[in-house]
Design a protein around this motif. Structure first.
Motif, short mmCIF file in Angstrom:
data_model
loop_
_atom_site.label_atom_id
_atom_site.label_comp_id
_atom_site.label_asym_id
_atom_site.label_seq_id
_atom_site.Cartn_x
_atom_site.Cartn_y
_atom_site.Cartn_z
N SER A 85 1.01 -1.50 0.06
CA SER A 85 -0.19 0.20 0.35
C SER A 85 1.16 1.43 0.02
O SER A 85 1.82 1.19 0.09
CB SER A 85 -1.05 -0.12 1.11
N GLY A 86 0.15 1.99 0.03
CA GLY A 86 1.03 3.13 -0.31
C GLY A 86 1.37 3.84 1.79
O GLY A 86 2.43 4.37 1.59
N THR A 87 0.56 3.33 2.25
CA THR A 87 0.61 3.89 3.73
C THR A 87 2.03 2.93 3.34
O THR A 87 2.86 3.63 4.92
CB THR A 87 -0.58 3.69 4.36
N ALA A 88 2.02 1.70 3.72
CA ALA A 88 2.53 1.30 3.62
C ALA A 88 4.35 1.38 3.37
O ALA A 88 5.66 1.60 4.14
CB ALA A 88 2.92 0.05 3.02
N GLU B 35 7.89 12.58 -0.29
CA GLU B 35 7.17 13.37 -0.67
C GLU B 35 5.24 12.37 -0.86
O GLU B 35 6.15 11.35 -1.36
CB GLU B 35 7.45 13.69 -2.63
N ASP B 36 4.91 12.61 -0.72
CA ASP B 36 3.42 11.56 -0.50
C ASP B 36 2.72 12.45 -2.21
O ASP B 36 2.03 12.98 -2.19
CB ASP B 36 2.67 11.93 0.59
N ALA B 37 3.15 11.11 -3.42
CA ALA B 37 2.41 12.06 -4.33
C ALA B 37 1.09 10.69 -4.59
O ALA B 37 1.02 9.91 -5.85
CB ALA B 37 3.18 11.22 -5.25
N ALA B 38 0.97 10.05 -3.76
CA ALA B 38 -0.54 8.77 -3.94
C ALA B 38 -1.38 9.49 -4.85
O ALA B 38 -2.02 8.62 -5.17
CB ALA B 38 -0.84 8.45 -2.45
N GLU B 39 -1.62 10.88 -4.86
CA GLU B 39 -2.75 11.61 -5.64
C GLU B 39 -2.26 11.82 -6.41
O GLU B 39 -2.47 12.29 -7.84
CB GLU B 39 -3.29 11.91 -5.09
N SER B 40 -0.83 12.13 -7.37
CA SER B 40 -0.46 13.11 -8.23
C SER B 40 0.34 11.79 -9.52
O SER B 40 1.46 12.66 -9.89
CB SER B 40 0.68 14.11 -7.60
N TYR C 51 3.89 6.55 -3.79
CA TYR C 51 2.60 6.75 -5.15
C TYR C 51 1.07 5.00 -3.99
O TYR C 51 2.17 4.75 -2.61
CB TYR C 51 2.88 6.05 -6.29
N SER C 52 0.55 5.90 -4.87
CA SER C 52 -0.71 4.55 -3.83
C SER C 52 -0.97 4.42 -5.21
O SER C 52 -1.49 4.53 -6.38
CB SER C 52 -1.63 5.46 -2.95
N PHE C 53 -1.79 2.69 -5.60
CA PHE C 53 -2.47 1.91 -6.56
C PHE C 53 -3.99 1.98 -5.74
O PHE C 53 -4.06 0.59 -6.13
CB PHE C 53 -1.28 1.26 -6.94
N ASN D 211 -8.82 3.76 -5.84
CA ASN D 211 -9.65 5.20 -6.39
C ASN D 211 -8.29 5.68 -7.45
O ASN D 211 -9.02 6.90 -7.55
CB ASN D 211 -10.33 5.54 -5.26
N LYS D 212 -7.29 4.94 -7.43
CA LYS D 212 -6.38 6.33 -7.95
C LYS D 212 -6.32 6.30 -9.59
O LYS D 212 -6.37 5.42 -10.04
CB LYS D 212 -5.08 5.60 -6.33
N ILE D 213 -5.31 6.51 -9.87
CA ILE D 213 -5.34 7.28 -11.07
C ILE D 213 -4.63 5.76 -12.04
O ILE D 213 -5.43 5.44 -13.06
CB ILE D 213 -4.41 8.56 -11.53
C1 LIG Z 1 -2.95 11.55 0.08
C2 LIG Z 1 -2.85 9.65 0.32
N1 LIG Z 1 -1.62 9.19 0.98
C3 LIG Z 1 -1.48 8.11 1.17
C4 LIG Z 1 -2.81 7.31 0.91
C5 LIG Z 1 -2.70 6.44 1.17
O1 LIG Z 1 -2.29 5.30 -0.11
P1 LIG Z 1 -3.34 3.52 0.03
O2 LIG Z 1 -4.42 3.61 0.74
O3 LIG Z 1 -2.00 2.90 -1.02
O4 LIG Z 1 -2.76 2.83 1.82
C6 LIG Z 1 -4.11 7.71 -0.16
C7 LIG Z 1 -4.92 6.88 -0.74
O5 LIG Z 1 -5.52 6.16 -0.61
C8 LIG Z 1 -3.42 9.15 -0.63
O6 LIG Z 1 -4.76 9.24 -1.07
#
Ligand SMILES: Cc1ncc(COP(=O)(O)O)c(C=O)c1O
Length: 389
Positions: A58-61, A161-166, A185-187, A190-192
């Motif tokens: 995950s992006g959080t990880a 840099e939290d580019a999860a949405e960019s 990045y996040s996949f 709901n992401k791009i």
């Molecule tokens: C700004 C932002 N940071 C972090 C995350 C975390 O990503 P993930 O859901 O893949 O853990 C997200 C989206 O879910 C997000 O929108």
């Protein structure tokens, strides 16, 4: 019978996913390692222009690993954008560290360099500089990276840099997510682009990325038996899902173009609503327009965005308020917060007056027209009831 639901940002498959999944199954690469994992890391780092990448569950990880690599521990301070999803800051808590929240500024809605500067000055005079600054690029728009990186360099504080949405966005011709020591990045679905769930850590420090892979596989030491000297995590991505990611990455630029086109159609259709302001795009940047978002200026118009959201819901259309700033969340009660200016809290104004619209790259013109019609109808009704009341 009600019309089908229009979602904010549903997954959009490319058609090539099955090919990679089938390959993985045929060759029995079902584990969280394998050819798709290696190739997805290589292909994504080539796309964004980083030296390397480590794929995660995950992006959080990925954010958590970045903080671990920066040695963030118990009692340390970490600065973070306030205007964001909770996932940007939860890993600070995982490490037992203390978040300090930084407000937004009006040009990008992202981290205010002005507020960051004051926070860094204070931290230095307290003798307690943060271990990291997590800067978030919301809804596809890059923050003011030149100013932010230069301030952090001045104080010797690394940037995550939290580019999860960019993903796919640019800042001065360089891909979003490549400006700090680490980018993520996040996949998520709901992401791009999506792998159903997944993330990526990118960096030019390949040694650090090797360490991230080590930590993400239970910190297993190289030995015949299972040997462990450090606490680790189970944070890698399955080779099947990495295959989905490869197929999605092939169409990322098309997805950016589609979301930008959707944004432009909204602009054309909604421009005449009094007080409306669509999320700006800073000069020299290219936003992937992950979600189209707008605010309605309460000094200009009595129209309430939460009423628009409610009425869209009645028409089976999903929309959401903008992110509630983290300094207002009960979870972070008591955390320190630096506003853009003493009497100007930008993130709170955005939260009070804004909303996100359905923006999925597979949305048809007809569905978008349904959304536009619902918004216009709500605005008309609200203005009429205001005049007669
Ligand atoms: C700004 C932002 N940071 C972090 C995350 C975390 O990503 P993930 O859901 O893949 O853990 C997200 C989206 O879910 C997000 O929108």
């Amino acid at each position: 019978m009600s019309l089908p639901k229009i979602l904010l940002s549903p997954p959009h498959l490319s058609g090539n996913e099955e090919k990679y999944i089938e390959q993985a199954i045929k060759t029995n690469w079902i584990a969280p390692l394998g050819p798709n994992v290696d190739a997805f890391e290589r292909e994504l780092s080539q796309y964004v222009g980083s030296k390397g990448a480590a794929v995660t569950s995950s992006g959080t990880a990925a954010i958590h690993l970045a903080l671990e690599l920066l040695d963030v521990g118990q009692g340390d301070k970490v600065f973070c954008s306030s205007f964001t999803f909770v996932a940007s800051a939860n890993p600070i808590l995982y490490q037992g560290a203390e978040p300090v929240f930084i407000d937004s500024e009006p040009d990008t809605w992202n981290m205010s360099p002005h507020a960051l500067e004051r926070a860094l000055e204070d931290a230095q005079s307290d003798g307690e500089l943060p271990k990291a600054v997590i800067v978030v690029n919301l809804y596809g728009q890059s923050a003011k990276m030149d100013e932010i990186v230069s301030l952090c360099n001045q104080y010797g504080v690394p940037v995550v840099e939290d580019a999860a949405e960019s993903l796919g966005s640019e800042y001065k011709g360089k891909k979003s997510g490549t400006f700090g020591k680490f980018g993520i990045y996040s996949f998520n679905g709901n992401k791009i682009i999506t792998t159903s769930g997944g993330g990526m850590l990118v960096s030019d420090d390949e040694e650090a990325l090797d360490r991230a892979r080590f930590l993400a596989t239970q910190a297993r030491e190289p030995a015949l038996h299972y040997e462990h000297c450090h606490m680790g995590y189970n944070y890698r991505l399955s080779n099947i899902l990495a295959g989905v990611g490869r197929a999605q990455l092939e169409v990322l630029d098309d997805r950016v173009a589609a979301r930008r086109r959707i944004f432009e159609r909204y602009v054309d259709a909604l421009a005449d609503i009094p007080g409306i302001e669509l999320m700006p795009e800073l000069e020299g940047t290219l936003s992937n327009r992950w979600l189209t978002t707008f605010t309605i200026d309460p000094d200009v118009s009595p129209v309430k965005t939460d009423k628009i959201i409610q009425e869209m819901g009645e028409r089976n259309i999903e929309s959401r308020p903008l992110w509630k700033p983290l300094h207002l969340q009960p979870l972070f009660k008591g955390a320190r917060f630096y506003p853009h200016e003493e009497d100007n809290v930008v993130s709170e104004q955005l939260f009070a007056s804004g909303l996100c619209l359905p923006s999925g790259s597979s949305m048809s013109d007809e569905d978008q027209d349904r959304v536009i019609d619902a918004i216009k109808n709500s605005v008309r009704k609200q203005l009429a009831s205001f005049v007669t009341s």
